[in-house]
Design a protein around this motif. Sequence first.
Motif, short mmCIF file in Angstrom:
data_model
loop_
_atom_site.label_atom_id
_atom_site.label_comp_id
_atom_site.label_asym_id
_atom_site.label_seq_id
_atom_site.Cartn_x
_atom_site.Cartn_y
_atom_site.Cartn_z
N LYS A 298 0.81 -1.22 0.00
CA LYS A 298 0.00 0.00 0.00
C LYS A 298 0.84 1.26 0.00
CE LYS A 298 -4.02 -1.93 2.41
NZ LYS A 298 -4.86 -1.82 3.62
N SER A 299 2.05 1.21 0.59
CA SER A 299 2.78 2.44 0.90
C SER A 299 3.95 2.74 -0.01
CB SER A 299 3.27 2.39 2.36
OG SER A 299 2.20 2.16 3.23
N ILE A 300 4.46 1.77 -0.73
CA ILE A 300 5.63 2.01 -1.59
C ILE A 300 5.15 2.75 -2.84
CG2 ILE A 300 7.48 0.97 -2.93
CD1 ILE A 300 7.84 0.77 0.09
N VAL A 301 5.69 3.95 -3.09
CA VAL A 301 5.26 4.75 -4.23
C VAL A 301 6.39 5.02 -5.21
CG1 VAL A 301 3.46 5.89 -2.89
CG2 VAL A 301 5.72 6.94 -3.02
N GLY A 302 7.61 4.66 -4.86
CA GLY A 302 8.75 4.93 -5.73
C GLY A 302 9.60 3.69 -5.91
N GLY A 393 8.26 6.54 -16.75
CA GLY A 393 8.95 5.59 -15.90
C GLY A 393 8.62 5.73 -14.43
N GLU A 394 9.43 5.04 -13.57
CA GLU A 394 9.20 5.02 -12.13
C GLU A 394 9.26 6.42 -11.53
OE1 GLU A 394 8.38 2.77 -9.98
OE2 GLU A 394 8.29 1.06 -11.32
N LYS A 395 10.20 7.24 -11.98
CA LYS A 395 10.34 8.59 -11.42
C LYS A 395 9.09 9.42 -11.70
CE LYS A 395 15.40 8.93 -11.51
NZ LYS A 395 16.57 9.68 -12.02
N ARG A 396 8.56 9.30 -12.90
CA ARG A 396 7.36 10.06 -13.24
C ARG A 396 6.17 9.61 -12.40
NH1 ARG A 396 5.87 15.01 -14.96
NH2 ARG A 396 3.70 14.89 -14.37
N ARG A 397 6.05 8.28 -12.19
CA ARG A 397 4.94 7.76 -11.38
C ARG A 397 5.05 8.24 -9.94
NH1 ARG A 397 5.32 3.41 -15.09
NH2 ARG A 397 6.97 2.35 -13.94
N ALA A 398 6.28 8.31 -9.42
CA ALA A 398 6.46 8.81 -8.05
C ALA A 398 6.11 10.30 -7.97
CB ALA A 398 7.90 8.57 -7.59
#
Length: 651
Positions: A298-302, A393-398
């Motif tokens: 639930k908590s990992i966003v990056g 990518g991952e950075k944009r999603r974070a």
Amino acid sequence: MEEGRDTVIDLQKDRKMVTGEEALLAGWGRQIDEEGGFELEIAPDRTREDLLHNRPGEHLRNKILNLPDSPGVYMYLDKKGRVIYVGKAKRLKRRVSSYFNRQHDSTRTNLLVRNIVDMRFIVVATEEDALHLENAMIKRYQPHYNVLLKDDKSYPMIVVTKELYPRVFMTREKGINGRYYGPYSNVQSAKTVLNLIRETYPMRSCRHALDEKSIARNKYSLCLDYHIGKCGGACRALISPEEYDGYIRRVRQILNGETVELERMLLEEMNTLSESWKFEEAQAVKEKYEAVRKYNVKSIVGETSRPDADLFGYVENDGRSFVNFMHLRHGAVTQSLNLEYIRRNNEISREEVLSMAIAEVMQRFDRKFEEVLVPFMPDVEFEKIRFVVPQRGEKRRALDVAIKNAAQYMADREKEQAALNPDRATDKLMERMKSDFRLSEEPRHIECFDNSNIQGTNPVASCVVFRDGKPAKRDYRKFNIKTVVGADDFASMKEVLHRRYTRMMAEGQRLPQLVVVDGGKGQLSAAVEAFDEMGIRGEVALVGIAKRLEEIYFPGDTLPLYLDKKSPSLRVIQALRDEAHRFGITFHRNLRSKGQTISELDGIKGIGPTTAAKLMKHFKSLKRLKAALPEEIERVVGKSKAAILAEAFKE
């Protein structure tokens, strides 16, 4: 240093922050009263021509000519010696001169310039130093023409106390002997972390001041938490300080955001115990592992592979900017802060606001960034900080998570303000609609019309009324089309408008400020003809809304207006259109249902219109009438007619 002269402070020699008090002592002026007034040598020598052309007076002109081309902070003062604006500049002379060499597009900026009587400045080493100093000065003086940080919240933090058996709890207070983690801009986030800790480790929650002497005297009794397995019994030394410290180390891992590493360690420990056939111990570790794994999902966003990441999300609305800062540790949020800026001067760009927010976070948390993810580049070059604007990518999603948090904070603040002052929210909406729809007055009374028919049968129209942006259902009206044959929506619209507003004028009622017709150019043209025939074209504004792209049509304009999909003005018009459609469809459906029912009863010999209406009023539908007992029908229409109905239904 001569009294009354401008002060030049070089932060390159002394890197510490210069406060407002230090600047005053350095010679900006003498503080002569408790409210912060100044005794200054002000020369109000600006002529009427100077004021009209935004030119400085002789006294101020000489100061501007002698300004250095260095980074720094400048302050403008009015005739009473009050600071009315604080600004930063990469080149002081160029920036300050730009205020006085032209008329500005912003009325507010022109007013600022006309109120400037004197100025002071501080030279610093870099533009970043100027930003930090500007931030401190704005907080101190709260100048009328500046962007102001509205931050009256104390955000919750989690503290691990320094005790023999440390406690872990959420607090907003400072000064507790222990280590703080956070802050958390969302209270629920802090509670989620605490729940994870309490589910995973038997930490004490009592407030007892436990030390070796009190424990030895058996001063405290075991509480319910011990008996249900939530506490290790520290008050009776049933758990050793060394074992408890082991739990605290794991707790610090969670608070530091190292939950992914903790999940891996617990999995290894569980497998090792299972291989050693220690199944009960393995089950206990498995429960902890499942709690941590569930939290991580639930908590990992990056990116979990990145030790640290710092992000700033940004949104804005109606002269206010909202910034969300997040610090991620292995993808988990360990710090979060929301900031709101009141942009009194509309010329302040979003890049400048973002720079101020970055400086605020650096100062508040004493943080030094290396890489920062941002939605756009700030207007200041920060020393040794690399800014990245990710596109995918991952950075944009974070980064999108930070932007969503900022948007949620904006929505929450708007709801708070609307709850505290509903009239203010309504006034802002009306002012916005007046501007968006080019009206001469605020549309406090709006009406919307919609036609409804199926292949020309039972043509009807609906009129819904909104007052102050909200439905006024008592004023809704429905119309049976009387003069139009077949499915002619344009002619039907003309008829309804004629009937509605001819009657309102005859009764002396005030006409609405805005009328909306559901449809594009065709419907709008029919409405314009009706308004021209009634002579109210100049009194009532008229627009049409098309269904396909939600475009707004104005009379005489060849191209439609496309409002932002999130615009409050468009939301009101959409709500009007949808409500008119719903009201019209309901009326049309009831009319058709009633017509079908009455026609079937009319076909029964001996049952007239009055009896049919009486039956429908009691039973509500033909289905319920057919299912009713003969005795119930007799009570409504009598024995003889009940027998007629029974025979007809049997056939």
